[in-house]
Design a protein around this motif. Structure first.
Motif, PDB file in Angstrom:
ATOM      1  N   TRP A  27      -5.164   5.240   4.711  1.00  0.00           N
ATOM      2  CA  TRP A  27      -4.871   4.488   5.945  1.00  0.00           C
ATOM      3  C   TRP A  27      -5.303   5.096   7.190  1.00  0.00           C
ATOM      4  CZ3 TRP A  27      -2.382   0.237   7.340  1.00  0.00           C
ATOM      5  CH2 TRP A  27      -1.798   0.177   8.619  1.00  0.00           C
ATOM      6  N   GLU A  28      -5.320   6.273   7.192  1.00  0.00           N
ATOM      7  CA  GLU A  28      -5.891   7.112   8.435  1.00  0.00           C
ATOM      8  C   GLU A  28      -7.379   6.614   8.464  1.00  0.00           C
ATOM      9  OE1 GLU A  28      -5.305  11.246   8.032  1.00  0.00           O
ATOM     10  OE2 GLU A  28      -2.930  11.039   8.471  1.00  0.00           O
ATOM     11  N   GLN A  29      -7.895   6.609   7.621  1.00  0.00           N
ATOM     12  CA  GLN A  29      -9.530   6.460   7.525  1.00  0.00           C
ATOM     13  C   GLN A  29      -9.651   4.844   8.227  1.00  0.00           C
ATOM     14  OE1 GLN A  29     -11.269   6.336   3.662  1.00  0.00           O
ATOM     15  NE2 GLN A  29     -13.465   5.438   4.747  1.00  0.00           N
ATOM     16  N   ILE A  30      -8.793   3.820   7.812  1.00  0.00           N
ATOM     17  CA  ILE A  30      -8.720   2.372   8.028  1.00  0.00           C
ATOM     18  C   ILE A  30      -8.521   2.240   9.563  1.00  0.00           C
ATOM     19  CG2 ILE A  30      -7.813   0.229   7.749  1.00  0.00           C
ATOM     20  CD1 ILE A  30      -7.396   0.901   4.749  1.00  0.00           C
ATOM     21  N   THR A  31      -7.420   3.054   9.928  1.00  0.00           N
ATOM     22  CA  THR A  31      -6.876   2.828  11.025  1.00  0.00           C
ATOM     23  C   THR A  31      -7.850   3.931  12.443  1.00  0.00           C
ATOM     24  OG1 THR A  31      -5.313   4.688  10.796  1.00  0.00           O
ATOM     25  CG2 THR A  31      -4.453   2.269  10.587  1.00  0.00           C
ATOM     26  N   GLY A  32      -8.658   4.481  11.678  1.00  0.00           N
ATOM     27  CA  GLY A  32      -9.618   5.411  12.727  1.00  0.00           C
ATOM     28  C   GLY A  32      -8.821   6.615  13.021  1.00  0.00           C
ATOM     29  N   VAL A  33      -7.690   6.908  12.468  1.00  0.00           N
ATOM     30  CA  VAL A  33      -7.089   8.423  13.026  1.00  0.00           C
ATOM     31  C   VAL A  33      -8.271   9.522  12.714  1.00  0.00           C
ATOM     32  CG1 VAL A  33      -5.333   9.894  12.763  1.00  0.00           C
ATOM     33  CG2 VAL A  33      -4.833   7.296  12.800  1.00  0.00           C
ATOM     34  N   THR A  34      -8.807   9.249  11.302  1.00  0.00           N
ATOM     35  CA  THR A  34      -9.572  10.725  10.968  1.00  0.00           C
ATOM     36  C   THR A  34     -10.976  10.539  12.062  1.00  0.00           C
ATOM     37  OG1 THR A  34     -10.849   9.094   9.581  1.00  0.00           O
ATOM     38  CG2 THR A  34      -8.906  10.496   8.660  1.00  0.00           C
ATOM     39  N   ALA A  35     -11.213   9.873  12.738  1.00  0.00           N
ATOM     40  CA  ALA A  35     -12.089   9.863  13.862  1.00  0.00           C
ATOM     41  C   ALA A  35     -12.043  10.497  15.093  1.00  0.00           C
ATOM     42  CB  ALA A  35     -12.972   8.561  13.997  1.00  0.00           C
ATOM     43  N   LEU A  36     -10.834  10.804  15.124  1.00  0.00           N
ATOM     44  CA  LEU A  36     -10.429  11.127  16.616  1.00  0.00           C
ATOM     45  C   LEU A  36     -10.407  12.713  16.502  1.00  0.00           C
ATOM     46  CD1 LEU A  36      -6.978   9.296  17.299  1.00  0.00           C
ATOM     47  CD2 LEU A  36      -9.151   8.681  18.067  1.00  0.00           C
ATOM     48  N   PRO A  37     -10.575  13.308  17.722  1.00  0.00           N
ATOM     49  CA  PRO A  37     -10.921  14.766  17.771  1.00  0.00           C
ATOM     50  C   PRO A  37      -9.635  15.703  17.378  1.00  0.00           C
ATOM     51  CG  PRO A  37     -10.972  13.861  19.819  1.00  0.00           C
ATOM     52  CD  PRO A  37     -10.955  12.752  19.041  1.00  0.00           C
ATOM     53  N   PRO A  38      -9.787  16.610  16.941  1.00  0.00           N
ATOM     54  CA  PRO A  38      -8.378  17.454  16.630  1.00  0.00           C
ATOM     55  C   PRO A  38      -7.801  17.950  18.117  1.00  0.00           C
ATOM     56  CG  PRO A  38     -10.242  18.786  16.070  1.00  0.00           C
ATOM     57  CD  PRO A  38     -10.747  17.493  16.468  1.00  0.00           C
ATOM     58  N   ARG A  39      -6.284  17.719  18.084  1.00  0.00           N
ATOM     59  CA  ARG A  39      -5.609  17.983  19.138  1.00  0.00           C
ATOM     60  C   ARG A  39      -5.768  19.637  19.357  1.00  0.00           C
ATOM     61  NH1 ARG A  39       0.312  15.989  19.080  1.00  0.00           N
ATOM     62  NH2 ARG A  39       0.251  16.905  21.268  1.00  0.00           N
TER      63      ARG A  39
ATOM     64  N   HIS B 114       0.780  -1.090  -0.041  1.00  0.00           N
ATOM     65  CA  HIS B 114      -0.054   0.128  -0.001  1.00  0.00           C
ATOM     66  C   HIS B 114       0.861   1.400   0.029  1.00  0.00           C
ATOM     67  CE1 HIS B 114      -3.589   2.454   0.983  1.00  0.00           C
ATOM     68  NE2 HIS B 114      -2.777   3.148   1.709  1.00  0.00           N
ATOM     69  N   PHE B 115       2.141   1.397   0.564  1.00  0.00           N
ATOM     70  CA  PHE B 115       3.010   2.340   0.631  1.00  0.00           C
ATOM     71  C   PHE B 115       4.020   2.099  -0.321  1.00  0.00           C
ATOM     72  CE2 PHE B 115       1.000   1.945   4.928  1.00  0.00           C
ATOM     73  CZ  PHE B 115       0.634   3.172   4.915  1.00  0.00           C
ATOM     74  N   ARG B 116       3.865   1.385  -1.233  1.00  0.00           N
ATOM     75  CA  ARG B 116       5.112   1.073  -2.260  1.00  0.00           C
ATOM     76  C   ARG B 116       4.347   0.837  -3.454  1.00  0.00           C
ATOM     77  NH1 ARG B 116       9.923  -1.609  -0.449  1.00  0.00           N
ATOM     78  NH2 ARG B 116      10.074  -1.758   1.815  1.00  0.00           N
ATOM     79  N   PRO B 117       3.955   2.255  -4.186  1.00  0.00           N
ATOM     80  CA  PRO B 117       3.491   2.527  -5.371  1.00  0.00           C
ATOM     81  C   PRO B 117       4.822   2.148  -6.421  1.00  0.00           C
ATOM     82  CG  PRO B 117       3.426   4.452  -4.679  1.00  0.00           C
ATOM     83  CD  PRO B 117       3.807   3.619  -3.586  1.00  0.00           C
ATOM     84  N   ARG B 118       4.182   2.087  -7.695  1.00  0.00           N
ATOM     85  CA  ARG B 118       5.292   1.911  -8.796  1.00  0.00           C
ATOM     86  C   ARG B 118       5.979   3.185  -9.077  1.00  0.00           C
ATOM     87  NH1 ARG B 118       3.560  -2.381 -13.346  1.00  0.00           N
ATOM     88  NH2 ARG B 118       5.698  -2.653 -13.263  1.00  0.00           N
ATOM     89  N   ARG B 119       6.727   3.813  -8.243  1.00  0.00           N
ATOM     90  CA  ARG B 119       7.475   4.911  -8.336  1.00  0.00           C
ATOM     91  C   ARG B 119       8.227   5.194  -9.883  1.00  0.00           C
ATOM     92  NH1 ARG B 119      10.690   8.325  -3.487  1.00  0.00           N
ATOM     93  NH2 ARG B 119      10.707  10.033  -4.374  1.00  0.00           N
TER      94      ARG B 119
ATOM     95  N   ARG C 215      -3.035   7.688  -0.348  1.00  0.00           N
ATOM     96  CA  ARG C 215      -2.946   6.410   0.265  1.00  0.00           C
ATOM     97  C   ARG C 215      -2.622   6.759   1.846  1.00  0.00           C
ATOM     98  NH1 ARG C 215      -0.596   2.027  -2.981  1.00  0.00           N
ATOM     99  NH2 ARG C 215      -0.938   2.460  -4.997  1.00  0.00           N
ATOM    100  N   PHE C 216      -2.069   7.990   2.124  1.00  0.00           N
ATOM    101  CA  PHE C 216      -2.093   8.113   3.764  1.00  0.00           C
ATOM    102  C   PHE C 216      -3.297   8.497   4.407  1.00  0.00           C
ATOM    103  CE2 PHE C 216       2.686   9.050   3.236  1.00  0.00           C
ATOM    104  CZ  PHE C 216       3.107   8.218   4.046  1.00  0.00           C
ATOM    105  N   ALA C 217      -4.156   9.338   3.463  1.00  0.00           N
ATOM    106  CA  ALA C 217      -5.596   9.473   3.942  1.00  0.00           C
ATOM    107  C   ALA C 217      -6.313   8.160   4.038  1.00  0.00           C
ATOM    108  CB  ALA C 217      -6.157  10.452   2.783  1.00  0.00           C
TER     109      ALA C 217
END
Length: 241
Positions: A205-217, A181-186, A201-203
């Protein structure tokens, strides 16, 4: 977690990187996170991948675990994406048959051509499991699968070898789903397109891991430093002006 699966880092090196970012976590905690959440995240990423190609490349190579030779069976498609990885203690017909059946359980997994080396176990398993699929045994046509072993070798050196067959199977199953997922054909993508692709891809990943659901710091104003509120005893003993 993505650092451990993207770069050949040890758990202690990931601990130091997290400390530099202001996160105090032990290397044992990182190991437990990878073991607990890695397979689930890898399965989600696999389900989001497009349907695999119709030409599969299969190969195997040995991995020494506790002084004994074990074999890592792997399958990749023509574009280099890893289909599956299986650890076995032999490379006979029984192991090849089990790997073929494991591949056929994938949804929509119907290859047109299967390319392998000249190991006789592939031919016997092919005639039993998938006789309608074309089989091309060749040493020179299977470089795609041979090159897919390099990330596993890098991880093996970084971890100073695998401790058990089960541990290697669990790690490689998650590694084969997260690392691509982090190794596209560069080498086939311009720099600006590559950066845009990695941002997506990073966005994801954040959606899958639930980072986007956390409140902002909370962000403090410049020159202001937040202090903890004084306790009741401290408030009473403070002199009044």
């Amino acid at each position: 977690m993505w650092l451990n699966h993207r770069f050949p880092l040890s758990f202690r090196e990931v601990e130091e990187l997290m400390l530099e970012r202001g996160v105090s976590v032990s290397y044992e905690t990182v190991r437990r996170w990878c073991a607990k959440f890695g397979p689930a995240y890898a399965n989600v990423l696999r389900r989001r991948q497009p349907r695999p190609g119709d030409r599969w490349h299969l190969d195997e190579f040995f991995v020494k675990i506790n002084g004994r030779l074990q074999y890592r069976w792997g399958a990749v498609v023509q574009n280099g994406n890893v289909l599956d990885i299986l650890m076995r203690n032999r490379r006979d017909t029984v192991a090849a048959r089990r790997f073929f059946r494991r591949l056929m359980k994938r949804p929509g997994a119907v290859p047109r051509v299967v390319v392998t080396d000249e190991l006789c176990s592939y031919g016997a398993a092919h005639r039993e499991v998938m006789p309608c699929v074309e089989h091309r045994p060749s040493t020179y046509l299977n470089n795609r699968a041979a090159n897919s072993h390099q990330p596993t070798r890098q991880r093996e050196r970084a971890k100073q070898g695998f401790r058990s067959v089960g541990g290697a199977q669990r790690f490689l199953s998650a590694f084969s789903g997260i690392s691509p997922h982090f190794r596209p054909r560069r080498h086939l993508t311009p720099a600006h397109d590559y950066r845009a692709d990695m941002t997506v891809r990073f966005a994801l990943w954040e959606q899958i891991t639930g980072v986007t659901a956390l409140p902002p710091r909370p962000e403090h104003k410049a020159g202001f430093q937040a202090h903890p509120a004084p306790t009741r005893r401290q408030a009473v003993t403070q002199p009044t002006t």
